[in-house]
Design a protein around this motif. Structure first.
Motif, PDB file in Angstrom:
ATOM      1  N   PRO A 131      72.992  83.944  48.617  1.00 60.47           N
ATOM      2  CA  PRO A 131      72.192  82.529  48.820  1.00 60.47           C
ATOM      3  C   PRO A 131      73.203  81.567  48.091  1.00 60.47           C
ATOM      4  CG  PRO A 131      71.159  83.971  47.307  1.00 60.47           C
ATOM      5  CD  PRO A 131      72.217  84.876  47.838  1.00 60.47           C
ATOM      6  N   THR A 132      73.303  80.335  48.512  1.00 60.45           N
ATOM      7  CA  THR A 132      73.807  79.347  47.829  1.00 60.45           C
ATOM      8  C   THR A 132      73.068  78.244  47.131  1.00 60.45           C
ATOM      9  OG1 THR A 132      73.732  77.988  49.857  1.00 60.45           O
ATOM     10  CG2 THR A 132      75.801  79.345  49.609  1.00 60.45           C
ATOM     11  N   SER A 133      71.760  78.242  47.426  1.00 59.60           N
ATOM     12  CA  SER A 133      70.737  77.289  46.899  1.00 59.60           C
ATOM     13  C   SER A 133      69.625  78.153  46.253  1.00 59.60           C
ATOM     14  CB  SER A 133      70.375  76.075  47.809  1.00 59.60           C
ATOM     15  OG  SER A 133      69.973  76.667  49.144  1.00 59.60           O
ATOM     16  N   ASP A 134      68.504  77.883  46.745  1.00 55.42           N
ATOM     17  CA  ASP A 134      67.280  78.190  46.079  1.00 55.42           C
ATOM     18  C   ASP A 134      66.845  79.728  46.501  1.00 55.42           C
ATOM     19  OD1 ASP A 134      64.942  78.451  44.660  1.00 55.42           O
ATOM     20  OD2 ASP A 134      63.892  77.045  46.363  1.00 55.42           O
ATOM     21  N   ALA A 135      67.217  80.684  45.356  1.00 51.10           N
ATOM     22  CA  ALA A 135      67.170  82.100  45.959  1.00 51.10           C
ATOM     23  C   ALA A 135      65.701  82.705  45.695  1.00 51.10           C
ATOM     24  CB  ALA A 135      67.837  82.942  44.956  1.00 51.10           C
ATOM     25  N   THR A 136      64.870  81.780  45.273  1.00 48.97           N
ATOM     26  CA  THR A 136      63.261  82.112  45.087  1.00 48.97           C
ATOM     27  C   THR A 136      62.658  81.799  46.425  1.00 48.97           C
ATOM     28  OG1 THR A 136      62.731  80.146  44.139  1.00 48.97           O
ATOM     29  CG2 THR A 136      63.281  82.072  42.700  1.00 48.97           C
ATOM     30  N   THR A 137      63.212  80.854  47.062  1.00 48.97           N
ATOM     31  CA  THR A 137      62.454  80.287  48.289  1.00 48.97           C
ATOM     32  C   THR A 137      62.899  81.300  49.553  1.00 48.97           C
ATOM     33  OG1 THR A 137      62.496  77.989  47.705  1.00 48.97           O
ATOM     34  CG2 THR A 137      62.173  78.594  50.015  1.00 48.97           C
ATOM     35  N   ARG A 138      64.131  81.790  49.291  1.00 47.30           N
ATOM     36  CA  ARG A 138      64.480  82.732  50.305  1.00 47.30           C
ATOM     37  C   ARG A 138      63.546  84.020  50.067  1.00 47.30           C
ATOM     38  NH1 ARG A 138      70.775  84.659  51.408  1.00 47.30           N
ATOM     39  NH2 ARG A 138      70.649  82.730  52.358  1.00 47.30           N
ATOM     40  N   ILE A 139      63.543  84.461  48.862  1.00 52.91           N
ATOM     41  CA  ILE A 139      62.856  85.813  48.615  1.00 52.91           C
ATOM     42  C   ILE A 139      61.374  85.802  48.811  1.00 52.91           C
ATOM     43  CG2 ILE A 139      62.044  87.206  46.696  1.00 52.91           C
ATOM     44  CD1 ILE A 139      64.559  86.550  45.208  1.00 52.91           C
ATOM     45  N   ALA A 140      60.770  84.428  48.754  1.00 51.28           N
ATOM     46  CA  ALA A 140      59.533  84.391  49.156  1.00 51.28           C
ATOM     47  C   ALA A 140      59.263  84.246  50.598  1.00 51.28           C
ATOM     48  CB  ALA A 140      58.887  83.152  48.529  1.00 51.28           C
ATOM     49  N   GLN A 141      60.042  83.564  51.256  1.00 51.35           N
ATOM     50  CA  GLN A 141      60.218  83.630  52.564  1.00 51.35           C
ATOM     51  C   GLN A 141      60.139  85.183  53.437  1.00 51.35           C
ATOM     52  OE1 GLN A 141      62.919  80.626  53.805  1.00 51.35           O
ATOM     53  NE2 GLN A 141      61.322  79.075  53.671  1.00 51.35           N
ATOM     54  N   GLY A 173      62.541 101.599  45.314  1.00 50.77           N
ATOM     55  CA  GLY A 173      62.193 100.755  46.618  1.00 50.77           C
ATOM     56  C   GLY A 173      61.729  99.412  46.212  1.00 50.77           C
ATOM     57  N   VAL A 174      61.418  98.921  45.147  1.00 50.65           N
ATOM     58  CA  VAL A 174      61.255  97.572  44.644  1.00 50.65           C
ATOM     59  C   VAL A 174      62.360  96.753  44.497  1.00 50.65           C
ATOM     60  CG1 VAL A 174      60.489  96.122  42.890  1.00 50.65           C
ATOM     61  CG2 VAL A 174      58.871  97.710  43.711  1.00 50.65           C
ATOM     62  N   GLY A 175      63.340  97.709  44.045  1.00 47.11           N
ATOM     63  CA  GLY A 175      64.782  96.957  43.949  1.00 47.11           C
ATOM     64  C   GLY A 175      65.456  96.977  45.291  1.00 47.11           C
ATOM     65  N   PHE A 176      65.193  97.773  46.233  1.00 46.68           N
ATOM     66  CA  PHE A 176      65.826  97.574  47.586  1.00 46.68           C
ATOM     67  C   PHE A 176      65.204  96.374  48.145  1.00 46.68           C
ATOM     68  CE2 PHE A 176      64.944  98.292  52.173  1.00 46.68           C
ATOM     69  CZ  PHE A 176      66.196  98.163  52.598  1.00 46.68           C
ATOM     70  N   VAL A 177      63.829  96.287  48.174  1.00 52.92           N
ATOM     71  CA  VAL A 177      63.091  95.272  48.541  1.00 52.92           C
ATOM     72  C   VAL A 177      63.522  93.853  48.154  1.00 52.92           C
ATOM     73  CG1 VAL A 177      60.849  94.294  48.902  1.00 52.92           C
ATOM     74  CG2 VAL A 177      60.879  96.472  49.471  1.00 52.92           C
ATOM     75  N   PHE A 178      63.600  93.594  47.052  1.00 52.44           N
ATOM     76  CA  PHE A 178      64.215  92.426  46.250  1.00 52.44           C
ATOM     77  C   PHE A 178      65.763  92.015  46.693  1.00 52.44           C
ATOM     78  CE2 PHE A 178      60.334  92.388  43.891  1.00 52.44           C
ATOM     79  CZ  PHE A 178      59.970  91.058  43.833  1.00 52.44           C
ATOM     80  N   LEU A 179      66.454  93.087  46.731  1.00 49.26           N
ATOM     81  CA  LEU A 179      67.768  92.846  47.235  1.00 49.26           C
ATOM     82  C   LEU A 179      67.871  92.583  48.593  1.00 49.26           C
ATOM     83  CD1 LEU A 179      70.722  93.265  45.884  1.00 49.26           C
ATOM     84  CD2 LEU A 179      70.710  95.553  46.930  1.00 49.26           C
ATOM     85  N   HIS A 180      67.098  93.075  49.407  1.00 45.00           N
ATOM     86  CA  HIS A 180      67.082  92.762  51.157  1.00 45.00           C
ATOM     87  C   HIS A 180      66.477  91.304  51.070  1.00 45.00           C
ATOM     88  CE1 HIS A 180      65.497  92.586  55.224  1.00 45.00           C
ATOM     89  NE2 HIS A 180      66.524  93.075  55.359  1.00 45.00           N
ATOM     90  N   ALA A 181      65.457  90.814  50.481  1.00 44.82           N
ATOM     91  CA  ALA A 181      65.197  89.840  50.294  1.00 44.82           C
ATOM     92  C   ALA A 181      65.819  88.627  49.856  1.00 44.82           C
ATOM     93  CB  ALA A 181      63.466  89.570  49.713  1.00 44.82           C
ATOM     94  N   LEU A 182      66.589  88.729  48.965  1.00 44.00           N
ATOM     95  CA  LEU A 182      67.441  88.014  48.313  1.00 44.00           C
ATOM     96  C   LEU A 182      68.918  87.909  49.218  1.00 44.00           C
ATOM     97  CD1 LEU A 182      68.756  86.390  45.837  1.00 44.00           C
ATOM     98  CD2 LEU A 182      69.736  88.371  44.966  1.00 44.00           C
ATOM     99  N   LEU A 183      69.331  88.797  49.821  1.00 45.84           N
ATOM    100  CA  LEU A 183      70.587  88.586  50.699  1.00 45.84           C
ATOM    101  C   LEU A 183      70.333  88.409  52.142  1.00 45.84           C
ATOM    102  CD1 LEU A 183      72.531  91.601  49.226  1.00 45.84           C
ATOM    103  CD2 LEU A 183      72.722  89.120  48.666  1.00 45.84           C
TER     104      LEU A 183
END
Length: 181
Positions: A34-44, A135-145
């Motif tokens: 992510p180049t900008s707002d990572a929290t929005t990407r994770i939430a989406q 599992g939570v680590g995988f989920v957040f890593l996937h949601a971030l990337l």
């Protein structure tokens, strides 16, 4: 008994409707930093792929207790209790036991207590804790990337849908009464 099966069938159909295709979930071309707002990407991504993430977490949890058959059966029964008493139940129909109305918070507390008791009594809480962390680590890593550029989301599905909707029918813009300079 037939109402139980029809309720189960309706819930299964609604869950199937919100599950996203696995090819979209594992689309390797959509991975980028992510180049900008990572929290929005994770939430989406958490909103868009919520059922896929739940399935991944449940599979990791089941794999962590695969060598403990009693724990696997125990957690299957606990999962069924969660499903029928909390997740699939119509919130407008309260639970009544011996003529007493049971509040949703009491049901939630009882299910959490049952889950903790199952963890302690089957002696797999360490395995489950590590599995949930992985599992939570995988989920957040996937949601971030996972890029959100190719995702099609309705305003109601968006984590910011209630903010974007505005509530006024006369406003044509999904951003409400916001106007650019």
């Amino acid at each position: 008994m037939s109402s139980l099966f029809s309720s189960f069938k309706g819930t299964a159909q609604s869950l199937t409707a919100i599950r996203r295709p696995w090819r979209d979930f594992f689309d390797i071309t959509a991975v980028d930093i992510p180049t900008s707002d990572a929290t929005t990407r994770i939430a989406q991504n958490l909103t868009h792929f919520r059922l896929n993430y739940t399935i991944v977490l449940l599979v990791i949890l089941c794999l962590s207790v695969i060598y403990h058959p009693l724990a696997l059966v125990t957690f299957f029964v606990i999962f069924l209790a969660w499903f029928f008493l909390y997740l699939a139940r119509d919130r407008d129909e309260p639970i009544v036991i011996f003529g007493f109305l049971i509040d949703d918070r009491v049901v939630l507390a009882a299910l959490v207590g049952l889950t903790v008791a199952g963890l302690v009594l089957t002696r797999v809480w360490g395995n489950v804790l590590v599995a949930v962390a992985v599992g939570v680590g995988f989920v957040f890593l996937h949601a971030l990337l996972r890029s959100t550029d190719d995702l099609v989301m309705d305003d109601l599905e968006s984590p910011y849908g209630h903010v974007l909707a505005g509530g006024d029918e006369e406003l044509d813009s999904p951003r409400g009464d916001y106007s650019g300079i």
